[in-house]
Design a protein around this motif. Structure first.
Motif, mmCIF file in Angstrom:
data_model
loop_
_atom_site.group_PDB
_atom_site.id
_atom_site.type_symbol
_atom_site.label_atom_id
_atom_site.label_comp_id
_atom_site.label_asym_id
_atom_site.label_seq_id
_atom_site.Cartn_x
_atom_site.Cartn_y
_atom_site.Cartn_z
ATOM 1 N N ARG A 165 -59.256 15.926 7.341
ATOM 2 C CA ARG A 165 -59.003 16.048 5.897
ATOM 3 C C ARG A 165 -59.648 17.329 5.387
ATOM 4 N NH1 ARG A 165 -57.188 10.870 4.081
ATOM 5 N NH2 ARG A 165 -57.422 9.522 5.894
ATOM 6 N N THR A 166 -58.834 18.242 4.894
ATOM 7 C CA THR A 166 -59.341 19.496 4.340
ATOM 8 C C THR A 166 -58.921 19.560 2.883
ATOM 9 O OG1 THR A 166 -59.136 20.597 6.466
ATOM 10 C CG2 THR A 166 -59.290 22.005 4.522
ATOM 11 N N GLN A 167 -59.888 19.830 2.011
ATOM 12 C CA GLN A 167 -59.563 19.829 0.583
ATOM 13 C C GLN A 167 -59.996 21.134 -0.074
ATOM 14 O OE1 GLN A 167 -61.257 16.205 -1.013
ATOM 15 N NE2 GLN A 167 -59.796 14.965 0.151
ATOM 16 N N PHE A 168 -59.252 21.483 -1.116
ATOM 17 C CA PHE A 168 -59.601 22.651 -1.917
ATOM 18 C C PHE A 168 -60.071 22.190 -3.287
ATOM 19 C CE2 PHE A 168 -57.516 24.725 1.420
ATOM 20 C CZ PHE A 168 -57.904 26.045 1.384
ATOM 21 N N PHE A 169 -61.184 22.753 -3.717
ATOM 22 C CA PHE A 169 -61.743 22.347 -4.997
ATOM 23 C C PHE A 169 -61.447 23.442 -6.010
ATOM 24 C CE2 PHE A 169 -63.873 20.334 -1.535
ATOM 25 C CZ PHE A 169 -63.936 19.014 -1.921
ATOM 26 N N THR A 170 -60.455 23.220 -6.858
ATOM 27 C CA THR A 170 -60.054 24.233 -7.820
ATOM 28 C C THR A 170 -60.385 23.750 -9.218
ATOM 29 O OG1 THR A 170 -57.852 23.365 -8.257
ATOM 30 C CG2 THR A 170 -58.093 24.742 -6.303
#
Lengths: 327, 338
Positions: B21-26
């Protein structure tokens, strides 16, 4: 490369001729000449022989001849090292200029080096640590540095150095050494005075350079080839210095070329405030009193520096970037 | 249907990705770029990953390389286990991305080539310098040996007169040649895995075919595995042994390449095949997939494909499907196959 240098050299000469022509015309554009200023002075003194003196001067400097004749007379002397005479100081222009050029170059080169040494590392740090606390502080400081006029910083530093360090302010020497021959003590005194103009003049450039370096490097860091360098397994330090910084230097090198004429004329206001014996104030006065040969000489000198600066910048760019070399 | 033996001996597996699981925090919110993807890369095989832009296939690759723009984008859970040729195993997600150990894997054991050949080489260094730099970084050889190796590998990727072209700068080469040079750089250290992210997308079709053939040859010659990321099913058909279909960060289907082409099960995969033009097949209309990819900030509950799916049922809109093994080695995440 040789053809590239040759081509650039010829266009350099043409530019210089054009600049000297335009410059000479511009200097002569305001109504009247130095003689009118001189006449006014003589009138105040109430000298009765004023008209005769003026006539004599007019003849001597060919001021009664048309402008192109004056230009040709001046420029042919110029290439032989005879820059003409300053009306205002009643001395050879060359004497006046050489006298001040040394100090000017020392102050300017020191402040240039100062601004690069301070700005580049900070710019690189800011770009690689974007939006960190330190980056935000540097950004804030650079905006302050950009927006405060440098003569104000000069005044503040003068107050600080005289009030808290008890140093004599203004000029490049204490009164005791002003006319003394060079000695260790005089050199030390000189260096004690030098830092204020160097910091003041350098600071304005530092702020700008920092912003340019930060903006550029952060653009470059998002380029694909930086990712390629990381994907090879290179340490981040090598990625940044070998692969990114070298590509981010172009505008700074161009900027360096543009800042060479500033070495002569630069920071006139600061020099006046600090009463530095540099070229800036001299040039400013020459323009004000229409001392045309003195002003013209400065103008051509600055043009030469600008053209040489751009020439050197082009060669430096060609060395840094192979794409320019082959065009 | 010849189904590939699934249970390979453990030493054949080079890389095992589990529930990544790879997430981007924008500023607008969290983007689940990769949302629980698992697969293995096996020695000497080509794993194709296919999906639309933004489906998380490139982010999966960057997660393996640990080249994500941290801390904006990071691996939040899952494991990526790498089995180095010298034995043992290492979980890449647990390494510091700047550590010497990670840098030894990156470029030495797992090499990567990118989509944009025009910008993926540094314009101010020669091709040779850039390849030699990689060789000398990972192998204890002198400059002369590294140079010989660089010329050899440039020759292997079909760059003519490599002993001369090694001194050239990227701008003196065409896009195709630059991509060949990138491949040469990637191969220069004999990696066990090559990750190729859309390697031929930016090139024209004839060059694309040549480079793919060359990659396939070199893959056999070097005995390495390739993880090939593309949106082009034609490239998959030509290159891959096994295929993984991704949609909005999730794996929807995985199968042997022939099985997938002959018997696509997931409605999304079927939709992809229906939208490829085939020359010579008259009367067969191209059917685009209706609707568009959901916004990553506003994902539907249940199956992400349900809003566009022609066969969606009630449960599809409520609950995400589990993965079902319909045939040995053929996995699909769809309620239709429960």
């Amino acid at each position: 490369m040789a053809a590239f240098i040759g081509r650039r050299f010829i266009s350099m000469l043409i530019t210089l001729v054009l600049v000297s022509v335009v410059g000479f015309i511009v200097i002569n554009l305001p109504p009247g000449s130095y003689l009118d200023v001189y006449r006014a002075q003589l009138m105040v003194l109430g000298t009765s022989t004023a008209e005769q003196q003026i006539k004599a001067l007019e003849k001597r400097y060919a001021l009664d001849k048309p402008l192109y004749y004056q230009y040709l007379k001046w420029i042919t002397g110029f290439v032989r090292g005879d820059f003409g005479r300053s009306f205002q100081y009643n001395r050879e222009v060359s004497e006046l200029v050489w006298n001040r050029l040394g100090f000017t170059v020392v102050v300017s080169v020191c402040s240039l080096v100062f601004s690069w040494i301070v700005a580049l590392p900070i710019g690189i740090y800011s770009a690689t640590h974007k939006y960190s606390a330190a980056d935000n502080i540097f950004t804030f400081l650079s905006f302050i540095g950009l927006s405060i006029p440098s003569f104000l910083i000069a005044l503040v530093l003068m107050v600080i150095s005289s009030r808290y360090f008890g140093m004599s302010v203004g000029g490049l020497f204490s009164r005791a050494y002003e006319n003394a021959p060079w000695s260790w003590a005089k050199l030390v005194d000189f260096l004690q005075h030098l830092w204020i103009p160097v910091v003041v003049v350098g600071l304005a450039d530092t702020a700008g350079l920092m912003r340019v370096m930060r903006g550029n490097l952060s653009d470059i860091l998002s380029m694909q080839y930086v990712q390629t360098a990381r994907a090879k397994g290179l340490p981040e330090r090598v990625v940044i210095y070998k692969h990114a910084v070298r590509n981010a230097l172009h505008p700074l090198i161009m900027n360096l070329g543009m800042s060479l004429p500033g070495i002569i004329s630069g920071s006139t206001v600061v020099s006046i405030v600090l009463s530095l014996p540099t070229c800036g104030p001299l040039y400013f006065n020459a323009l004000r009193s229409q001392d045309m040969f003195l002003a013209g000489t400065f103008l051509v000198f600055m043009a030469i520096m600008l053209v040489i600066g751009n020439f050197l910048a082009d060669i430096a760019l060609a060395m840094v970037d192979p794409r320019i070399r082959y065009e | 249907m010849a189904v590939q033996e699934r249970e390979l001996p453990a030493n054949e597996v080079l890389l095992e990705v589990k529930d990544l699981r790879t997430q981007f925090f924008t500023e607008q919110g969290v983007v689940k770029a990769v949302d629980g993807v698992s697969f293995t890369i096996k020695k000497g095989k080509v794993l194709g990953i296919v999906g639309e832009s933004g489906c998380g296939k490139s982010i999966t690759a960057l997660s393996i390389m640990r080249l994500l723009p941290e801390p904006r984008g990071k691996i939040v859970s899952g494991t990526i286990t790498f089995y180095p040729p010298e034995g043992g195993s290492v979980d890449i997600t647990r390494l510091d991305r700047h550590s010497a150990e990670m840098r030894r894997i990156r470029g030495r054991h797992i090499a990567m080539i990118f989509q944009e050949p025009m910008t993926s080489l540094n314009p101010v260094h020669t091709i040779g310098d850039q390849i030699i730099e990689a060789i000398q970084l990972h192998q204890d050889v002198d400059k002369e040996t590294a140079r010989k190796r660089a010329i050899e590998v440039l020759n292997q990727v079909d760059i003519p007169h490599p002993e001369r072209r090694i001194n050239e700068y990227p701008h003196q080469m065409s896009g195709g040649q630059r991509q060949r040079a990138m491949i040469a750089m990637a191969l220069s250290c004999y990696p066990s895995i090559l990750i190729a992210d859309e390697p031929t997308t930016a090139l024209d079709v004839t060059i694309q075919a040549k480079i793919l053939r060359n990659m396939r040859d070199l893959q056999r010659q070097y005995g390495m595995a390739i993880m090939l990321i593309t949106h082009d099913l034609g490239v998959i058909g030509q290159m891959a042994d096994e295929v993984l279909v991704m949609y909005v960060g999730r794996k929807v289907e995985q199968a042997d390449v022939r099985e997938l082409f002959l018997n696509p099960l997931h409605p999304y995969t079927q939709g992809l095949f229906r939208s490829i033009p085939l020359i010579g097949l008259k009367g067969k209309k191209l059917v685009p997939i209706a609707g568009s990819v959901p916004s990553p900030y506003n994902l539907p509950p249940g199956c992400y494909f349900a809003p566009r799916c022609p066969r969606a049922m009630d449960i599809c809109r409520q609950e995400a499907p589990a993965e079902y093994e319909v045939e040995p080695g053929h996995f699909v995440s769809c309620w239709l196959y429960k």
